[in-house]
Design an enzyme around this catalytic site. Sequence first.
Site, PDB file in Angstrom:
ATOM      1  N   HIS A   7     -42.672  48.710 -12.500  1.00  0.00           N
ATOM      2  CA  HIS A   7     -41.745  49.848 -12.526  1.00  0.00           C
ATOM      3  C   HIS A   7     -41.484  50.299 -13.954  1.00  0.00           C
ATOM      4  O   HIS A   7     -40.833  49.611 -14.734  1.00  0.00           O
ATOM      5  CB  HIS A   7     -40.416  49.453 -11.867  1.00  0.00           C
ATOM      6  CG  HIS A   7     -39.478  50.619 -11.668  1.00  0.00           C
ATOM      7  ND1 HIS A   7     -39.685  51.564 -10.693  1.00  0.00           N
ATOM      8  CD2 HIS A   7     -38.358  50.996 -12.325  1.00  0.00           C
ATOM      9  CE1 HIS A   7     -38.714  52.468 -10.742  1.00  0.00           C
ATOM     10  NE2 HIS A   7     -37.902  52.158 -11.739  1.00  0.00           N
ATOM     11  N   HIS A  25     -34.528  47.334  -8.021  1.00  0.00           N
ATOM     12  CA  HIS A  25     -33.181  46.874  -8.408  1.00  0.00           C
ATOM     13  C   HIS A  25     -32.522  45.992  -7.336  1.00  0.00           C
ATOM     14  O   HIS A  25     -32.400  44.798  -7.538  1.00  0.00           O
ATOM     15  CB  HIS A  25     -32.239  48.036  -8.775  1.00  0.00           C
ATOM     16  CG  HIS A  25     -32.732  48.878  -9.900  1.00  0.00           C
ATOM     17  ND1 HIS A  25     -33.019  48.355 -11.138  1.00  0.00           N
ATOM     18  CD2 HIS A  25     -33.009  50.201  -9.973  1.00  0.00           C
ATOM     19  CE1 HIS A  25     -33.452  49.323 -11.929  1.00  0.00           C
ATOM     20  NE2 HIS A  25     -33.466  50.453 -11.248  1.00  0.00           N
ATOM     21  N   ASP A  45     -39.099  49.290 -16.642  1.00  0.00           N
ATOM     22  CA  ASP A  45     -38.199  50.383 -16.279  1.00  0.00           C
ATOM     23  C   ASP A  45     -37.955  51.367 -17.424  1.00  0.00           C
ATOM     24  O   ASP A  45     -38.824  52.158 -17.755  1.00  0.00           O
ATOM     25  CB  ASP A  45     -36.903  49.780 -15.729  1.00  0.00           C
ATOM     26  CG  ASP A  45     -36.004  50.796 -15.017  1.00  0.00           C
ATOM     27  OD1 ASP A  45     -36.332  51.986 -15.002  1.00  0.00           O
ATOM     28  OD2 ASP A  45     -34.965  50.391 -14.474  1.00  0.00           O
TER      29      ASP A  45
HETATM   30 ZN   LIG Z   1     -36.397  53.386 -12.254  1.00  0.00          ZN
END
Ligand SMILES: [Zn+2]
Length: 338
Positions: A14, A200, A251
């Site tokens: 991610h 998450h 991220d």
């Molecule tokens: Zn994200």
Amino acid sequence: MARTISLPGFVNAHSHAFQRALRGRAAGGDFWAWREVMLDEAGGQTEASVRALYARTYREMRAAGFTAVGEFHYLGADTALAAAEAADEAGIVFVCVYGAYGRGGLPRMRQESVAAYLDQLERLRGRGVTVAVAPHSVRACPRDWLEELGRYAADHALPLHVHADEQPREVEECIAEHGLRPIELLADCGCLGERTTVVHATHAEGHELDLLRDSGSVVCACLTTEADLGDGFLPATRLRHRGIPLCVGSDSNVRIDPFEELRQLEGIARRQEGRRNVFSTDELWEIGGANGAISLGLEAWPTIEIDPTHASLEGVAEEHVRAALIAGCGADVVVPPA
Ligand SMILES: [Zn+2]
């Protein structure tokens, strides 16, 4: 250089590469204020800036030991191709986790309809880009979008990635709109399953975690970003006790270091359990590599070479190197690819 140690490469499941530009900026006192700064940065990106910034960021990833990346892209179709070209240039395996955005955000992020989104996705595939279906979040996608995208991903055997339960406000808004928590809504809309990755899951409750377990979904933890944004603590031990597979992502790219992601994961788990070695070394390496590949639908990704003469490995016995890398090394132990 003396002999190096070959190990599996890491998979970055991610990434939002453009957010690398935001590191060090103190603006944004909480997630929502940071998000405004982020949207401003997103709004200024062009094909040329994506091509240049992403190539730099992907080279950093490759040098740090990530040999594949899932770019969760929500800046529009043209810049998606630029991102794919940047990855080619940097020599990193690339999956375009192409964001569907029905409402909110910036105009450039949104598609008029699910059909318009799928048209863009199929054009990318037609250009040879490996893709995953990605309803951005329960914030950005109304229920009918989630249902259609869940169906499409299943019909085409494509991975489906979605952000969920990152922030308490997102959970509250979802309950207010749907009477369900985010992962309950995803389950209801047919968006969970073995090809699904929930990014998450920071504020996921017991029932949501059970839904993830029962559906075989994967959770992508983005530890350095979740710390940077004050999201909260991953429910690491509760996920592990249910046997929910984990992978990691850099991220926002505030840090690009797979060892640090895994160290933070294990650090959270140790604090939650009050003991050491919650995840085994083998499990952590799997989380860093193979599980990310499963999440992105990849069958192969390159290995990495470690420099055993690096100062941070001095005096470490060979059988302890894999554990020592996660416990105490930075990504500079990785030998840069030729
Ligand atoms: Zn994200």
